[in-house]
Design a protein around this motif. Structure first.
Motif, PDB file in Angstrom:
ATOM      1  N   THR A  50      -1.221  -1.416  -4.513  1.00  9.83           N
ATOM      2  CA  THR A  50      -0.186  -2.423  -4.247  1.00  9.83           C
ATOM      3  C   THR A  50      -0.643  -3.840  -4.561  1.00  9.83           C
ATOM      4  OG1 THR A  50       0.965  -1.023  -2.664  1.00  9.83           O
ATOM      5  CG2 THR A  50       1.298  -3.387  -2.422  1.00  9.83           C
ATOM      6  N   ARG A 109       6.000  -4.992   2.056  1.00 11.40           N
ATOM      7  CA  ARG A 109       5.799  -4.724   3.478  1.00 11.40           C
ATOM      8  C   ARG A 109       5.898  -3.236   3.745  1.00 11.40           C
ATOM      9  NH1 ARG A 109       8.738  -9.546   6.976  1.00 11.40           N
ATOM     10  NH2 ARG A 109       7.604 -11.244   5.941  1.00 11.40           N
ATOM     11  N   TRP A 110       5.290  -2.818   4.859  1.00  7.88           N
ATOM     12  CA  TRP A 110       5.212  -1.416   5.261  1.00  7.88           C
ATOM     13  C   TRP A 110       5.784  -1.260   6.670  1.00  7.88           C
ATOM     14  CZ3 TRP A 110       2.844   1.901   1.726  1.00  7.88           C
ATOM     15  CH2 TRP A 110       2.149   1.277   0.684  1.00  7.88           C
ATOM     16  N   HIS A 168       1.876  -6.475   3.576  1.00  5.88           N
ATOM     17  CA  HIS A 168       0.838  -5.624   3.007  1.00  5.88           C
ATOM     18  C   HIS A 168      -0.563  -6.032   3.468  1.00  5.88           C
ATOM     19  CE1 HIS A 168      -1.305  -3.051   0.243  1.00  5.88           C
ATOM     20  NE2 HIS A 168      -1.998  -4.098  -0.159  1.00  5.88           N
ATOM     21  N   TYR A 208      -0.774   2.496  -1.593  1.00  5.79           N
ATOM     22  CA  TYR A 208      -1.345   1.372  -0.852  1.00  5.79           C
ATOM     23  C   TYR A 208      -2.502   0.742  -1.641  1.00  5.79           C
ATOM     24  CZ  TYR A 208      -3.533  -1.360   2.808  1.00  5.79           C
ATOM     25  OH  TYR A 208      -4.087  -2.387   3.526  1.00  5.79           O
TER      26      TYR A 208
END
Length: 180
Positions: free
Chosen positions: A98, A109-110, A174, A95
């Motif tokens: 990123t 995207r998560w 994100h 993260y």
């Protein structure tokens, strides 16, 4: 399908992404990876190092140049990550780094794993190139790469396209996702 017991060399990724005309999407579903190329970066992150967005020269790598070149040709690159929450230390590391993918032109995207329960997903992480070619990534239980599987089977490509698109629709961009 073609099986390889070694990860493809960087030159192969250059060739694969260089041949893309429209899209390259990547679905990641593991909570930890033990990718040799990341060892030094992960250890530095664990020791407290964080990349400085203003010091691009310190973190820009060949992979990011390839992403920038690919997206610069108009190829849409998207990456979706399905993660367990609370997230693992590795996911926190991913993260934090990123922003480099995003600066290079990739969209990320998560999706919390609990929001993926009703989805039909392939059994492995994959890349889907131009909705036609699939590269499955195989990992050992400890997250080490064990090889890749390649196919241009239209049914497999459709399965991966549908899975990725469904994850993408449910996932959080994100900039709006905050790991917990």
């Amino acid at each position: 399908m073609h099986w390889s017991d070694q990860p493809p060399p960087f030159e192969h990724w250059t060739e694969m992404l260089g041949s893309c005309r429209r899209s390259a999407v990547h679905l990641e579903m593991r909570d930890a990876y033990a990718v040799t190329d990341e060892d030094v970066l992960l250890q530095a992150w664990k020791a407290g190092h964080r990349e400085d967005p203003d010091d691009r020269d310190s973190w820009w790598r060949p992979w990011l140049s390839l992403v920038e070149e690919t997206t610069g040709r108009g190829v849409q690159m998207r990456r979706a990550r399905i993660v367990s929450e609370p997230v693992t230390e590795y996911i926190k590391f991913e993260y934090d780094g990123t922003f480099t993918n995003i600066i290079a032109g990739e969209q990320v995207r998560w999706l919390p794993r609990r929001d993926a329960s009703s989805l039909a997903l392939p059994g492995n992480d994959f890349w889907l190139l131009d909705d036609e070619r699939v590269i499955f990534n195989h990992f050992a239980g400890n997250g080490a790469e064990t090889g890749h599987e390649w196919t241009d089977d239209p049914e497999v490509a459709r399965l991966c396209e549908t899975a990725f698109d469904t994850v993408w629709q449910r996932a959080t961009p994100h900039e709006d996702y905050h790991p917990r």
